[in-house]
Design an enzyme around this catalytic site. Structure first.
Site, PDB file in Angstrom:
ATOM      1  CD  GLU A 294      16.039  17.618  25.392  1.00 39.58           C
ATOM      2  OE1 GLU A 294      16.851  18.154  24.263  1.00 39.58           O
ATOM      3  OE2 GLU A 294      14.885  16.934  25.504  1.00 39.58           O
TER       4      GLU A 294
ATOM      5  CD  GLU B 146      12.060  14.013  35.384  1.00 39.66           C
ATOM      6  OE1 GLU B 146      12.090  13.742  36.739  1.00 39.66           O
ATOM      7  OE2 GLU B 146      13.384  14.981  36.032  1.00 39.66           O
TER       8      GLU B 146
ATOM      9  CG  LEU C 240      15.063  15.504  32.764  1.00 42.02           C
ATOM     10  CD1 LEU C 240      14.995  15.836  31.485  1.00 42.02           C
ATOM     11  CD2 LEU C 240      15.189  13.994  32.717  1.00 42.02           C
TER      12      LEU C 240
ATOM     13  N   GLY D 160      13.984  27.566  22.332  1.00 40.41           N
ATOM     14  CA  GLY D 160      13.160  26.937  21.982  1.00 40.41           C
ATOM     15  C   GLY D 160      13.078  25.534  22.695  1.00 40.41           C
TER      16      GLY D 160
ATOM     17  CE  LYS E 212      19.131  22.467  27.763  1.00 43.24           C
ATOM     18  NZ  LYS E 212      18.311  22.632  28.608  1.00 43.24           N
TER      19      LYS E 212
ATOM     20  CB  CYS F  82      10.071  21.510  27.850  1.00 50.69           C
ATOM     21  SG  CYS F  82      10.145  19.687  27.880  1.00 50.69           S
TER      22      CYS F  82
ATOM     23  CB  THR G 183       4.624  18.454  30.403  1.00 54.96           C
ATOM     24  OG1 THR G 183       5.997  18.602  31.520  1.00 54.96           O
ATOM     25  CG2 THR G 183       4.554  19.718  31.251  1.00 54.96           C
TER      26      THR G 183
ATOM     27  CB  VAL H  44      11.225  12.649  30.333  1.00 54.64           C
ATOM     28  CG1 VAL H  44      11.540  12.083  31.252  1.00 54.64           C
ATOM     29  CG2 VAL H  44      11.168  13.978  30.001  1.00 54.64           C
TER      30      VAL H  44
ATOM     31  CE  LYS I 251       5.765  19.187  25.013  1.00 53.26           C
ATOM     32  NZ  LYS I 251       5.236  19.133  26.853  1.00 53.26           N
TER      33      LYS I 251
HETATM   34  N1  LIG Z   1      12.647  16.668  26.972  1.00 55.39           N
HETATM   35  C1  LIG Z   1      12.735  17.285  28.112  1.00 55.39           C
HETATM   36  O1  LIG Z   1      13.544  18.170  28.865  1.00 55.39           O
HETATM   37  C2  LIG Z   1      11.263  17.182  29.274  1.00 55.39           C
HETATM   38  C3  LIG Z   1      11.811  17.322  30.489  1.00 55.39           C
HETATM   39  C4  LIG Z   1      10.442  17.302  31.278  1.00 55.39           C
HETATM   40  C5  LIG Z   1       9.488  16.605  31.211  1.00 55.39           C
HETATM   41  N2  LIG Z   1       9.269  16.609  29.497  1.00 55.39           N
HETATM   42  C6  LIG Z   1       7.856  16.123  29.281  1.00 55.39           C
HETATM   43  O2  LIG Z   1       8.255  14.351  29.244  1.00 55.39           O
HETATM   44  C7  LIG Z   1       7.472  13.870  28.016  1.00 55.39           C
HETATM   45  C8  LIG Z   1       8.261  13.292  27.513  1.00 55.39           C
HETATM   46  O3  LIG Z   1       8.895  14.022  26.880  1.00 55.39           O
HETATM   47  P1  LIG Z   1      10.213  13.540  26.355  1.00 55.39           P
HETATM   48  O4  LIG Z   1      10.940  14.736  25.539  1.00 55.39           O
HETATM   49  O5  LIG Z   1      10.749  12.141  26.752  1.00 55.39           O
HETATM   50  O6  LIG Z   1       9.792  12.839  24.477  1.00 55.39           O
HETATM   51  P2  LIG Z   1      10.245  12.180  23.215  1.00 55.39           P
HETATM   52  O7  LIG Z   1       9.454  12.442  21.863  1.00 55.39           O
HETATM   53  O8  LIG Z   1      11.349  11.997  22.875  1.00 55.39           O
HETATM   54  O9  LIG Z   1      10.357  11.247  24.100  1.00 55.39           O
HETATM   55  C9  LIG Z   1       8.427  10.039  23.653  1.00 55.39           C
HETATM   56  C10 LIG Z   1       8.983   8.875  23.698  1.00 55.39           C
HETATM   57  O10 LIG Z   1       7.563   8.346  23.838  1.00 55.39           O
HETATM   58  C11 LIG Z   1       7.490   7.086  22.737  1.00 55.39           C
HETATM   59  N3  LIG Z   1       6.025   6.832  22.442  1.00 55.39           N
HETATM   60  C12 LIG Z   1       4.901   6.760  22.312  1.00 55.39           C
HETATM   61  N4  LIG Z   1       4.042   6.233  22.417  1.00 55.39           N
HETATM   62  C13 LIG Z   1       4.013   5.741  22.927  1.00 55.39           C
HETATM   63  C14 LIG Z   1       3.319   4.114  23.470  1.00 55.39           C
HETATM   64  N5  LIG Z   1       1.926   3.856  23.112  1.00 55.39           N
HETATM   65  N6  LIG Z   1       3.967   3.269  23.823  1.00 55.39           N
HETATM   66  C15 LIG Z   1       5.203   3.027  24.222  1.00 55.39           C
HETATM   67  N7  LIG Z   1       6.048   4.532  23.930  1.00 55.39           N
HETATM   68  C16 LIG Z   1       5.523   5.862  23.354  1.00 55.39           C
HETATM   69  C17 LIG Z   1       7.400   7.218  22.086  1.00 55.39           C
HETATM   70  O11 LIG Z   1       8.470   6.615  20.815  1.00 55.39           O
HETATM   71  C18 LIG Z   1       9.171   8.573  22.395  1.00 55.39           C
HETATM   72  O12 LIG Z   1      10.110   7.428  22.127  1.00 55.39           O
HETATM   73  C19 LIG Z   1       6.872  15.010  27.622  1.00 55.39           C
HETATM   74  O13 LIG Z   1       5.274  15.311  28.522  1.00 55.39           O
HETATM   75  C20 LIG Z   1       7.329  15.781  27.967  1.00 55.39           C
HETATM   76  O14 LIG Z   1       7.210  17.213  27.844  1.00 55.39           O
HETATM   77  C21 LIG Z   1      10.591  16.920  29.085  1.00 55.39           C
END
Ligand SMILES: NC(=O)c1ccc[n+]([C@@H]2O[C@H](COP(=O)([O-])OP(=O)(O)OC[C@H]3O[C@@H](n4cnc5c(N)ncnc54)[C@H](O)[C@@H]3O)[C@@H](O)[C@H]2O)c1
Length: 434
Positions: free
Chosen positions: A153, A149, A151, A258, A321, A261, A121, A11, A264
């Site tokens: 993947e 967000e 979006l 799976g 996916k 998102c 989230t 994200v 969980k």
């Molecule tokens: N992946 C998706 O499709 C998606 C879509 C919408 C919302 N979200 C939500 O967005 C959030 C992030 O998801 P993601 O898939 O990008 O996660 P991710 O695990 O890919 O990325 C999270 C990043 O945060 C970093 N991080 C953790 N603690 C930190 C800190 N203290 N300082 C700096 N960086 C730190 C981690 O190293 C990691 O690179 C989640 O809450 C998720 O539910 C994800």
């Protein structure tokens, strides 16, 4: 505008890069030093179509930069986004520790008025918790906004550039005005920016994911009934999808949802109701999904008999996916673990997710760069993820390479009549003769 994006994962990296692409100066922060070093060199550590090119262009034009120095980034930025992970804790609830630790570090580093925006989230009420954590430590005024967000993947850049809607939740009108200005280039085609209270914004994200997961479990349940009563779910899906109240999207049966998102977020939502409010519909959505992940193995046992030891199966598709390398909570994990336990040899191929898969399976399965190479000497081919390149393969080559012409299709990508004509034993989900 000067922005900081804390958390440079799926994200944060997409959002930060897209904000830079629309002319803002963006510093992306992460605690993962290897990730930041790669990004500084223009290497994107995840697979997301179109992203690497955008990262490289904005790096070159010096609108996008990467750092592990959170305090430095906060000092330079007027708007600070938080996009760190919110994984599941041991009770199934959302773990917001990373989020609150980040908020504390932001509060400590502030050198003037800042707008802090939560993109992760997180359960309803988290924005208020972020506000309290920062208030306890900050020496400057600030506002906190929820900006969930949406979006996907695999299509993340497009989704971010052209969102169906942007949701902003805050009780602070000045902060909302700044964010509306920031998002204005992304909603030029008229899609709305919805402004609401922070609790409703937080709930909107969970409700959207819960609705999508419900659609998947619903059609999977219908497909199982179709199999039992001799109907064809592909026909049923078309018939119901043309009803405008239902729509054609997200009603494709398969081996279950799976990803990082849906699983969980559904569990976190159930957790939000506790104690006192049961959410039986969402519990059922989860239960249907768990059962669906074992469906393919049941079909395999029905065909080959209960003892699978010594068999070899080829698998095409490992990511949760298509168009992503993300393996988090992928149905392939459940299928493969169950087959390994039964003594099966797995020969796997995925266009992008094999490095991630190696972190999970190590040398317990075999990996093949070419999809056809995975077929050599296998008793059957299993399709778990519907990558485009699997849709029109050379069936003659498949037939020659497999020990016997058997396909278990967990995504219904082939035509049962055509496969039967070609001499395959073909098994798919919820379809007649398949
Ligand atoms: N992946 C998706 O499709 C998606 C879509 C919408 C919302 N979200 C939500 O967005 C959030 C992030 O998801 P993601 O898939 O990008 O996660 P991710 O695990 O890919 O990325 C999270 C990043 O945060 C970093 N991080 C953790 N603690 C930190 C800190 N203290 N300082 C700096 N960086 C730190 C981690 O190293 C990691 O690179 C989640 O809450 C998720 O539910 C994800």
């Amino acid at each position: 505008m000067n922005l900081a994006m804390i958390g440079t994962g799926y994200v944060g990296l997409v959002a930060g890069t897209c904000f830079a692409e629309s002319g803002n100066d963006v510093i992306c922060v992460d605690i993962d030093e290897a990730k930041i070093a790669a990004l500084k060199a223009g290497k994107v550590p995840i697979y997301e179509p179109g992203l690497e090119e955008l990262v490289q262009r904005n790096l070159e034009e010096q609108r996008l930069s990467f750092t592990t120095d959170l305090a430095g980034a906060v000092r330079q930025a007027s708007i600070i986004f938080i996009a760190v992970g919110t994984p599941q804790d041991s009770d199934g609830r959302a773990d917001i520790e990373q989020l609150l630790a980040t908020a504390k570090a932001v509060g400590k580093a502030m050198n003037g008025y800042k707008v802090v925006v939560n993109k992760s989230t997180a359960p309803v009420g988290t924005v208020e918790q972020i506000r309290s954590v920062i208030a306890a430590i900050a020496k400057h005024p600030f506002a906190v906004v929820s900006n969930p967000e949406f979006l996907k993947e695999g299509a993340a850049v497009d989704d971010f550039m052209k969102p169906d809607r942007v949701v902003l939740g805050s009780e602070d009108p000045a902060a909302i005005e700044q964010l509306k200005e920031l998002y204005e280039p992304f909603v030029r085609t008229g899609n709305p920016i919805l402004v609401m209270d922070s609790r409703s914004a937080e709930m909107s994200k969970y409700a959207a994911n819960a609705m999508l997961a419900t659609k998947i479990s619903f059609i999977n349940e219908v497909s199982n009934l179709c199999e039992k009563v001799g109907a064809d779910v592909s026909e049923v899906r078309r018939a119901i999808g043309m009803d405008r109240r239902i729509g054609p999207h997200f009603i494709f049966p398969g081996v279950g949802y799976g990803g990082s998102c849906f699983p969980k977020d559904i569990r976190a939502m159930i957790g939000m109701g506790e104690p006192g409010l049961e959410l039986p519909l969402l519990s059922a959505v989860e239960k249907v999904n768990e059962r669906q992940k074992s469906l393919l193995v049941e079909k395999i046992k029905r065909h080959f008999g209960p003892d699978l030891s010594g068999r070899t199966f080829a698998i095409w598709g490992l990511s949760f996916k298509p168009r992503t390398d993300d393996m988090r909570d992928a149905p392939s994990i459940v299928v493969i673990e169950s087959l390994l336990k039964a003594g099966v040899v797995i020969q796997a191929h995925d266009p992008e997710a094999m490095d991630e898969a190696k972190k999970i399976f190590g040398d317990r399965i075999r990996y093949y760069r070419r999809n056809y190479d995975a077929l050599k000497g296998a008793d059957a081919l299993l399709i778990i993820t519907e990558w485009n390149e699997f849709r029109r393969p050379n069936f003659q080559t498949i037939k020659e390479l497999l020990k016997q012409p058997v396909i278990f299709d967990g995504r219904n990508i082939y035509d049962p009549a055509e496969l039967r004509k070609l001499g395959f034993a073909y098994f798919s989900i919820g379809r007649k003769d398949g």
